[in-house]
Write an enzyme that holds these catalytic residues in place. Structure first.
Site, short mmCIF file in Angstrom:
data_model
loop_
_atom_site.label_atom_id
_atom_site.label_comp_id
_atom_site.label_asym_id
_atom_site.label_seq_id
_atom_site.Cartn_x
_atom_site.Cartn_y
_atom_site.Cartn_z
CE LYS A 1 34.91 -66.72 37.36
NZ LYS A 1 35.90 -66.58 38.44
CB SER B 1 42.55 -70.35 41.07
OG SER B 1 42.37 -70.18 42.45
NE ARG C 1 45.53 -61.58 42.88
CZ ARG C 1 44.78 -62.30 42.07
NH1 ARG C 1 45.07 -63.55 41.84
NH2 ARG C 1 43.75 -61.77 41.45
CG HIS D 1 42.73 -68.49 47.66
ND1 HIS D 1 42.75 -69.46 46.68
CD2 HIS D 1 42.19 -67.39 47.09
CE1 HIS D 1 42.25 -68.95 45.56
NE2 HIS D 1 41.92 -67.70 45.77
#
Ligand code: PNS
Length: 162
Positions: free
Chosen positions: A42, A129, A91, A18
Site C-alpha cells: 500500500k 480512513s 461496520r 478505531h
C-alpha cells in the site's frame, strides 16, 4: 497469564471509529495491543512511525493499551506477543465477507487464536480512513471523524495540495 488481544490495521490515520473499538476492547481484555501493519503493497499517507505516534497520543489515557507495528502474517505476530485474541470492528454487511475470510484463514493457521468482532457504534458506521483522507484532501473539516491531533496532522500533510 491475562487475556491479550491484538487490534490490527493500517490506521492511516486512526479515526474515532478505531478508537471506539480500541476503548471498548480495553474494557474486555487485560491488554490490547494496537498493531499497525507495515504494508509494503500500500502507498500510505502517514509513515508507520507517524501512525504509531498518533495512536499513542490518542490512547494515552487508556493504561492497558499498547501501540506496536508488525510485518508479515498477523497470526505470527499474535503468537509472538503471546496474545490469544484478535479484535476487529464490523461496520456494515459489506465488511462481513472479507472479515469472515480473514478470520477463517487465521483460524486455519492457528485454531487457538480467536477473532472477536465488535459492531461499530452506529454513528461511525460510514467512517473509514480512506473517507477521512478523501475529505481532508479537499480541505473540508473532519473534526467529527478524527481526534483533533489527527485533523491537524492531516491538515499539514495536505497543506500544499489541491
Ligand atoms: O485497516 P486494514 O487495512 O483494513 O487492516 C487489514 C489488516 C492489517 C488487519 C490485514 O490486512 C492483515 O491482517 N494483514 C496481515 C497479513 C495477514 O496476516 N493476512 C491474513 C492471512 S493471508
Amino acid at each position: 497469564m491475562g487475556s491479550i488481544a491484538v487490534c490490527p490495521g493500517s490506521f492511516d490515520p486512526v479515526t474515532l471509529g478505531h478508537l471506539d473499538i480500541v476503548t471498548r476492547g480495553s474494557k474486555v481484555f487485560d491488554k490490547v495491543i494496537v498493531a499497525v501493519l507495515n504494508n509494503r503493497n500500500k502507498q500510505p499517507l502517514f509513515t508507520v512511525e507517524e501512525r504509531m505516534e498518533l495512536l499513542r497520543e490518542t490512547t494515552k489515557d487508556i493504561p492497558n493499551v499498547e501501540i506496536d507495528h508488525f510485518n508479515g502474517l498477523l497470526i505470527d505476530y499474535v503468537k509472538q506477543k503471546n496474545a490469544n485474541a484478535i479484535i476487529k470492528g464490523l461496520r456494515a454487511v459489506s465488511d462481513f465477507e472479507y472479515e469472515l475470510q480473514m478470520a477463517s484463514i487465521n483460524r486455519k493457521l492457528d485454531e487457538n487464536i480467536e477473532t472477536f468482532f465488535m459492531m461499530t457504534n452506529n454513528k461511525f458506521s460510514y467512517l473509514s480512513s480512506s473517507i477521512v483522507k478523501e475529505i481532508a484532501k479537499y480541505h473540508a473539516p473532519v473534526s467529527d471523524l478524527v481526534p483533533d491531533i489527527v485533523e491537524e496532522a492531516l491538515r499539514k500533510k495536505y497543506a500544499f495540495s489541491n
